[in-house]
Enzyme design. Structure first.
Site, PDB file in Angstrom:
ATOM      1  N   CYS A   8      16.991   6.347 -36.937  1.00  0.00           N
ATOM      2  CA  CYS A   8      17.826   5.663 -37.920  1.00  0.00           C
ATOM      3  C   CYS A   8      18.147   4.234 -37.444  1.00  0.00           C
ATOM      4  O   CYS A   8      17.312   3.353 -37.575  1.00  0.00           O
ATOM      5  CB  CYS A   8      19.074   6.477 -38.234  1.00  0.00           C
ATOM      6  N   HIS A  63      16.852  11.279 -39.891  1.00  0.00           N
ATOM      7  CA  HIS A  63      17.312  11.910 -38.645  1.00  0.00           C
ATOM      8  C   HIS A  63      16.539  13.201 -38.409  1.00  0.00           C
ATOM      9  O   HIS A  63      17.019  14.280 -38.789  1.00  0.00           O
ATOM     10  CB  HIS A  63      18.807  12.219 -38.738  1.00  0.00           C
ATOM     11  N   GLU A  73      16.290  14.849 -35.841  1.00  0.00           N
ATOM     12  CA  GLU A  73      17.019  15.762 -34.946  1.00  0.00           C
ATOM     13  C   GLU A  73      17.812  16.821 -35.709  1.00  0.00           C
ATOM     14  O   GLU A  73      18.102  17.891 -35.179  1.00  0.00           O
ATOM     15  CB  GLU A  73      17.951  14.967 -34.013  1.00  0.00           C
TER      16      GLU A  73
HETATM   17  N1  GLN Z   1      24.021   1.663 -39.510  1.00  0.00           N
HETATM   18  C1  GLN Z   1      22.748   1.939 -40.086  1.00  0.00           C
HETATM   19  C2  GLN Z   1      22.823   2.110 -41.591  1.00  0.00           C
HETATM   20  O1  GLN Z   1      23.871   2.330 -42.130  1.00  0.00           O
HETATM   21  C3  GLN Z   1      22.112   3.151 -39.444  1.00  0.00           C
HETATM   22  C4  GLN Z   1      22.838   4.419 -39.721  1.00  0.00           C
HETATM   23  C5  GLN Z   1      22.514   5.526 -38.771  1.00  0.00           C
HETATM   24  O2  GLN Z   1      21.974   5.295 -37.690  1.00  0.00           O
HETATM   25  N2  GLN Z   1      22.836   6.749 -39.141  1.00  0.00           N
HETATM   26  O3  GLN Z   1      21.833   2.020 -42.263  1.00  0.00           O
END
Ligand code: GLN
Length: 558
Positions: free
Chosen positions: A392, A530, A532
């Site tokens: 992410c 994600h 994970e």
């Molecule tokens: N801050 C980033 C976004 O909002 C990544 C979010 C995250 O890593 N879950 O897109």
């Protein structure tokens, strides 16, 4: 009751929190599943937040996102990992959700002009949610963990709802108290009194536990089992000894050593549905953990490090578990190190320490803290050909790093950090702008499962095909939690400079996976989603496994 003879097991904590109620609940689920039953696990968080999405991971731990997009407590992650299946929104409940429904019903005259009160209206709403979860999951048994500890002001109504359910269906409800038996250093003896007090407190609510899980630093001896049984009014064999152990995945097997699964079935008037020992796959997994001796070293460059080590492992728990599962899958012992991204901002010399690792991970995150440090770490991994996995934010930062140092856009950035950057290679998604302008932060990110199309002949494409062929027909489903995305306006330039977007949304607009071709780097890959969140001990995630394979290769070369 919606479904005849549906069974409920309530797991309630005594003495203190943090002694493994979530794991106990998960392990009970795994035990019953091994006996041939369909199980849903449900978490109740007694706080007033409507979901876990607005909470700070340093205080609350990881926010676990379900396929539906609901942002929940990290225990839901353990549940899914132990059950090896997805859970639904119905399997999670907070006081905030319950109160919101009741208040909304009152506002639309749903209570026909009556007083609306905690008892019975809140408790009725709670019970109806128990049933909805049972129905939605088509399960035979619901195992429901009531957050907090008996005696808390906040969880009383949930215990009360369970009491009423038990009153109406005494054959179908079982209460399990997860308690703690301390061994005070000065006395050197295990003490049962706090547990007795917890049981008495529960009794004062009209609830008698059927089982006591006796958590503690050591196993419970026969004498204390007997004592607890008499004072707490349970059968001695219903006092389950649960000493500290090295791996949480030992818990189902340990429970069964105490015949816990069999006793639970008896208490619920159920009979096992399997002939063979259904726990065989857990036993095998536990053996795999024990037999992995050769190390693979992974550095996690993150920012939620400020309040001590235990907080850290909570904030990234799914990432940690996903790494472990894939390490075991490739027969290695994972050694995970926490690296504070801020360290690299103070001292660039420290970057060279990264060369010691076989692989580097930058997990998800929000905001500005440690960003430049993370970017330096990613650059180091890319230039020194250290396997890199970005999750992410870790993917977005890899794209920024590439834009800055390989595309010659030195001021590239995400608008999350610099709204006025001349090169917003990561930008806020259009629909998110509106939410932000209106101050609507709760449950408004791009959340939950979305399909991702894979490009053939790429690292990602290959990994999924090898890892989980049943899931792949050119597309996979992965869970998301973000507001920002790779800016479509920069995609062509990034691609021209060699970055490969190996996964995209079905319409091709959102970049889901970025990677470098294998001829240029052994493994440099980031995902907007994600992965994970869907890694399971008995089904490791293919991208993590591909990353670990690359790390193992490096460890062999060093
Ligand atoms: N801050 C980033 C976004 O909002 C990544 C979010 C995250 O890593 N879950 O897109």
């Amino acid at each position: 009751m919606s479904k005849k003879n549906h069974k409920y097991i309530f797991v309630i904590g005594g003495v203190m929190s943090g002694v493994g109620k979530g794991i106990a609940t998960s392990a009970i689920g795994a035990l019953l599943q091994a006996k041939g039953f369909k199980v849903n696990l449900m978490k109740i968080d007694p706080y007033l937040n409507v979901d876990a999405g607005t909470m700070n991971p340093t205080e609350h731990g990881e926010v676990f996102v379900l396929n539906s997009g609901l942002e929940t407590d990290q225990d839901m992650g353990n549940y899914e990992r132990f059950l090896n299946r997805d859970l639904g929104s119905e399997d999670y409940m907070t006081s905030g959700m319950v109160y919101r429904s009741v208040i909304e019903r009152e506002r639309s005259l749903g209570y026909g002009g009556k007083f609306v009160e905690a008892i019975p209206h809140i408790t009725d709403e709670i019970r109806s949610r128990f049933q909805s979860a049972a129905e939605a999951s088509h399960s035979d048994v619901s195992v429901i963990e009531i957050g907090g500890t008996v005696g808390d002001y906040q969880n009383f109504l949930f215990i009360e709802a369970a009491r009423v359910l038990n009153l109406r269906h005494p054959q179908d409800v079982v209460f399990v108290l997860v308690s703690y038996l301390p061994v005070p250093g000065t006395i050197g003896e295990m003490k049962t009194k706090p547990t007795q007090n917890a049981v008495h407190q529960l009794n004062s609510y009209g609830v008698q536990p059927d089982f006591i899980i006796a958590r503690g630093p050591v196993a419970l001896d026969a004498k204390r089992k007997e004592k607890l049984a008499i004072w707490c009014n349970v059968k001695p064999e219903h006092v389950i000894s649960a000493p500290d152990i090295s791996s949480i995945y030992d818990v189902p097997v340990n429970f069964e050593r105490e015949q816990f699964g069999t006793l639970l079935l008896q208490a619920l008037s159920l009979r096992t549905r399997v002939r063979r020992d259904g726990l065989e796959k857990w036993k095998k997994f536990v053996r795999t953990i024990a037999s992995a001796t050769e190390e693979v070293r992974i550095g996690i460059v993150g920012k939620y490090f400020d309040t001590g080590d235990f907080v850290l492992s909570d904030a990234y728990i799914s990432v940690i578990e996903a790494l472990k599962f894939s390490a075991y899958a490739v027969g290695k012992k994972p050694v995970l190190s926490w690296i504070n991204a801020k360290d690299f901002e103070k001292d660039v010399e420290k970057l060279s320490l990264l060369a010691e690792y076989d692989g580097i991970v930058v997990p998800g995150g929000f905001g500005e803290t440690g960003i430049e440090g993370k970017l330096s770490a990613i650059r180091f991994a890319r230039e020194n050909k250290i396997p890199y996995l970005g999750l992410c934010y870790g993917m977005q930062l890899a794209v920024i790093e590439y834009a800055r140092n390989a595309v010659d856009l030195a001021e590239a950035n995400t608008t999350e950090i610099n709204k006025h950057t001349p090169h917003p290679v990561i930008d806020i998604m259009p629909e998110q702008k509106k939410h932000m302008a209106e101050g609507k932060y709760g449950a408004t990110m791009r959340l939950g499962a979305y399909p991702c199309f894979l490009k053939k002949g790429t690292i990602a494409g290959g990994a999924y095909v090898k890892g989980q062929s049943s899931k792949v027909s050119g597309s996979v489903s992965e869970r998301h939690r973000h507001r920002y995305e790779v800016n479509p306006e920069y995609v062509a330039r990034l691609e021209k400079a060699g970055l490969v977007f190996s996964g995209t949304s079905p319409d091709g607009v959102l970049m889901e996976i970025a990677e470098l071709p294998r001829r240029r780097h052994p493994f440099f890959l980031g995902t907007q989603f994600h992965p994970e969140l869907q890694a399971r001990p008995l089904a490791p995630h293919p991208l993590f496994t591909a990353f670990l394979k690359a790390a193992v290769k490096r460890s062999g070369k060093k």
